[in-house]
Design a protein around this motif. Structure first.
Motif, PDB file in Angstrom:
ATOM      1  N   ILE A  54       8.424  12.489  -7.228  1.00  0.00           N
ATOM      2  CA  ILE A  54       7.473  12.096  -6.190  1.00  0.00           C
ATOM      3  C   ILE A  54       7.601  13.121  -5.068  1.00  0.00           C
ATOM      4  O   ILE A  54       8.683  13.278  -4.501  1.00  0.00           O
ATOM      5  N   PRO A  55       6.534  13.833  -4.754  1.00  0.00           N
ATOM      6  CA  PRO A  55       6.643  14.837  -3.693  1.00  0.00           C
ATOM      7  C   PRO A  55       7.003  14.207  -2.348  1.00  0.00           C
ATOM      8  O   PRO A  55       6.568  13.100  -2.042  1.00  0.00           O
ATOM      9  N   TRP A  56       7.817  14.910  -1.576  1.00  0.00           N
ATOM     10  CA  TRP A  56       8.216  14.429  -0.252  1.00  0.00           C
ATOM     11  C   TRP A  56       7.014  14.414   0.686  1.00  0.00           C
ATOM     12  O   TRP A  56       6.787  13.469   1.407  1.00  0.00           O
ATOM     13  N   ARG A  57       6.253  15.504   0.646  1.00  0.00           N
ATOM     14  CA  ARG A  57       5.066  15.614   1.493  1.00  0.00           C
ATOM     15  C   ARG A  57       4.032  14.592   1.038  1.00  0.00           C
ATOM     16  O   ARG A  57       3.701  14.506  -0.130  1.00  0.00           O
ATOM     17  N   GLY A  58       3.555  13.811   1.970  1.00  0.00           N
ATOM     18  CA  GLY A  58       2.567  12.790   1.659  1.00  0.00           C
ATOM     19  C   GLY A  58       3.173  11.440   1.334  1.00  0.00           C
ATOM     20  O   GLY A  58       2.466  10.435   1.270  1.00  0.00           O
ATOM     21  N   ARG A  59       4.486  11.397   1.120  1.00  0.00           N
ATOM     22  CA  ARG A  59       5.157  10.131   0.818  1.00  0.00           C
ATOM     23  C   ARG A  59       5.194   9.279   2.095  1.00  0.00           C
ATOM     24  O   ARG A  59       5.554   9.779   3.155  1.00  0.00           O
ATOM     25  N   PRO A  60       4.822   8.010   2.019  1.00  0.00           N
ATOM     26  CA  PRO A  60       4.886   7.153   3.203  1.00  0.00           C
ATOM     27  C   PRO A  60       6.311   7.097   3.764  1.00  0.00           C
ATOM     28  O   PRO A  60       7.291   7.196   3.014  1.00  0.00           O
ATOM     29  N   ASP A  61       6.426   6.937   5.078  1.00  0.00           N
ATOM     30  CA  ASP A  61       7.741   6.899   5.727  1.00  0.00           C
ATOM     31  C   ASP A  61       8.662   5.855   5.123  1.00  0.00           C
ATOM     32  O   ASP A  61       9.861   6.089   4.984  1.00  0.00           O
ATOM     33  N   SER A  62       8.107   4.698   4.748  1.00  0.00           N
ATOM     34  CA  SER A  62       8.965   3.654   4.177  1.00  0.00           C
ATOM     35  C   SER A  62       9.606   4.113   2.868  1.00  0.00           C
ATOM     36  O   SER A  62      10.707   3.665   2.526  1.00  0.00           O
ATOM     37  N   LEU A  63       8.948   5.014   2.139  1.00  0.00           N
ATOM     38  CA  LEU A  63       9.517   5.532   0.889  1.00  0.00           C
ATOM     39  C   LEU A  63      10.420   6.730   1.134  1.00  0.00           C
ATOM     40  O   LEU A  63      11.196   7.106   0.253  1.00  0.00           O
ATOM     41  N   LYS A  64      10.329   7.336   2.298  1.00  0.00           N
ATOM     42  CA  LYS A  64      11.282   8.392   2.674  1.00  0.00           C
ATOM     43  C   LYS A  64      12.581   7.734   3.145  1.00  0.00           C
ATOM     44  O   LYS A  64      13.664   8.094   2.691  1.00  0.00           O
TER      45      LYS A  64
ATOM     46  N   SER B  62       0.831  -1.212   0.000  1.00  0.00           N
ATOM     47  CA  SER B  62       0.000   0.000   0.000  1.00  0.00           C
ATOM     48  C   SER B  62       0.866   1.262   0.000  1.00  0.00           C
ATOM     49  O   SER B  62       0.478   2.272  -0.596  1.00  0.00           O
ATOM     50  N   ASP B  63       2.037   1.210   0.634  1.00  0.00           N
ATOM     51  CA  ASP B  63       2.950   2.361   0.589  1.00  0.00           C
ATOM     52  C   ASP B  63       3.447   2.603  -0.836  1.00  0.00           C
ATOM     53  O   ASP B  63       3.526   3.750  -1.291  1.00  0.00           O
ATOM     54  N   LEU B  64       3.775   1.525  -1.552  1.00  0.00           N
ATOM     55  CA  LEU B  64       4.217   1.668  -2.935  1.00  0.00           C
ATOM     56  C   LEU B  64       3.116   2.263  -3.803  1.00  0.00           C
ATOM     57  O   LEU B  64       3.374   3.131  -4.651  1.00  0.00           O
ATOM     58  N   VAL B  65       1.893   1.830  -3.583  1.00  0.00           N
ATOM     59  CA  VAL B  65       0.773   2.362  -4.366  1.00  0.00           C
ATOM     60  C   VAL B  65       0.527   3.836  -4.015  1.00  0.00           C
ATOM     61  O   VAL B  65       0.290   4.653  -4.905  1.00  0.00           O
ATOM     62  N   THR B  66       0.621   4.193  -2.741  1.00  0.00           N
ATOM     63  CA  THR B  66       0.478   5.606  -2.360  1.00  0.00           C
ATOM     64  C   THR B  66       1.545   6.449  -3.049  1.00  0.00           C
ATOM     65  O   THR B  66       1.255   7.518  -3.595  1.00  0.00           O
ATOM     66  N   GLY B  67       2.788   5.959  -3.060  1.00  0.00           N
ATOM     67  CA  GLY B  67       3.864   6.674  -3.752  1.00  0.00           C
ATOM     68  C   GLY B  67       3.602   6.778  -5.240  1.00  0.00           C
ATOM     69  O   GLY B  67       3.827   7.823  -5.856  1.00  0.00           O
ATOM     70  N   ALA B  68       3.096   5.703  -5.835  1.00  0.00           N
ATOM     71  CA  ALA B  68       2.789   5.707  -7.272  1.00  0.00           C
ATOM     72  C   ALA B  68       1.665   6.690  -7.587  1.00  0.00           C
ATOM     73  O   ALA B  68       1.696   7.364  -8.620  1.00  0.00           O
ATOM     74  N   GLU B  69       0.677   6.785  -6.713  1.00  0.00           N
ATOM     75  CA  GLU B  69      -0.420   7.738  -6.925  1.00  0.00           C
ATOM     76  C   GLU B  69       0.088   9.175  -6.862  1.00  0.00           C
ATOM     77  O   GLU B  69      -0.314  10.027  -7.666  1.00  0.00           O
ATOM     78  N   LEU B  70       0.990   9.459  -5.912  1.00  0.00           N
ATOM     79  CA  LEU B  70       1.598  10.795  -5.848  1.00  0.00           C
ATOM     80  C   LEU B  70       2.401  11.076  -7.115  1.00  0.00           C
ATOM     81  O   LEU B  70       2.353  12.180  -7.667  1.00  0.00           O
ATOM     82  N   PHE B  71       3.149  10.079  -7.567  1.00  0.00           N
ATOM     83  CA  PHE B  71       3.966  10.194  -8.766  1.00  0.00           C
ATOM     84  C   PHE B  71       3.087  10.425  -9.998  1.00  0.00           C
ATOM     85  O   PHE B  71       3.397  11.258 -10.856  1.00  0.00           O
ATOM     86  N   ALA B  72       1.981   9.715 -10.078  1.00  0.00           N
ATOM     87  CA  ALA B  72       1.088   9.803 -11.237  1.00  0.00           C
ATOM     88  C   ALA B  72       0.498  11.196 -11.415  1.00  0.00           C
ATOM     89  O   ALA B  72       0.214  11.609 -12.536  1.00  0.00           O
ATOM     90  N   THR B  73       0.316  11.915 -10.331  1.00  0.00           N
ATOM     91  CA  THR B  73      -0.289  13.249 -10.412  1.00  0.00           C
ATOM     92  C   THR B  73       0.741  14.370 -10.361  1.00  0.00           C
ATOM     93  O   THR B  73       0.375  15.544 -10.436  1.00  0.00           O
TER      94      THR B  73
END
Length: 141
Positions: free
Chosen positions: A116-126, A99-110
């Motif tokens: 990928i914006p830092w704000r809103g990125r799950p901690d595991s992707l930071k 789900s973290d990867l998908v959240t990151g992908a959704e941020l990336f897609a928009t």
């Protein structure tokens, strides 16, 4: 418009329909868990399945697997790709990080700037960022 300023028909048509651009999540299916276990299914395969389940209702996220991303010291690994944009490699993930990867992908897609914006990125992707790779068109001679 793609991330480096040129127009790509496929990306543009998807973006016009849903306000996003296609993103591919590539999961290393051969990654072992934090104990280095050879058990099957491998932790990477479990991460791939969790990512597919989290992306099931997304119209712009595709989940693919590869046998090895060569990031073994950082354990479970995945990459996020978007045509003409920066690519990202993440490590230190868990089998539950789908789900973290998908959240990151959704941020990336928009993203309008291809990052990928830092704000809103799950901690595991930071914490797990291994590399950010520029698109070929951005490279200098």
């Amino acid at each position: 418009m793609d991330c480096n300023g040129s127009f790509l028909a496929e990306t543009e048509s998807v973006a016009a329909d849903v306000g996003t651009a296609p993103v591919t999540i590539v999961v290393c299916s051969s990654c072992r868990d934090e104990n280095g276990s050879d058990a099957h299914p491998r932790a990477g395969a479990l991460l791939a399945e969790a990512t597919r389940a989290a992306a099931r209702d997304s119209g712009t996220i595709e989940v693919r697997t590869v046998e090895c991303l060569g990031n073994c010291k950082r354990r479970l690994s995945a990459a996020l790709l978007r045509d003409g944009c920066w690519s990202y490699v993440f490590g230190d993930l868990t089998a539950e990080s789908g789900s973290d990867l998908v959240t990151g992908a959704e941020l990336f897609a928009t993203s309008q700037d291809g990052l990928i914006p830092w704000r809103g990125r799950p901690d595991s992707l930071k914490r797990g960022l291994v590399a950010r790779i520029p698109p070929l068109a951005m490279l200098k001679e």
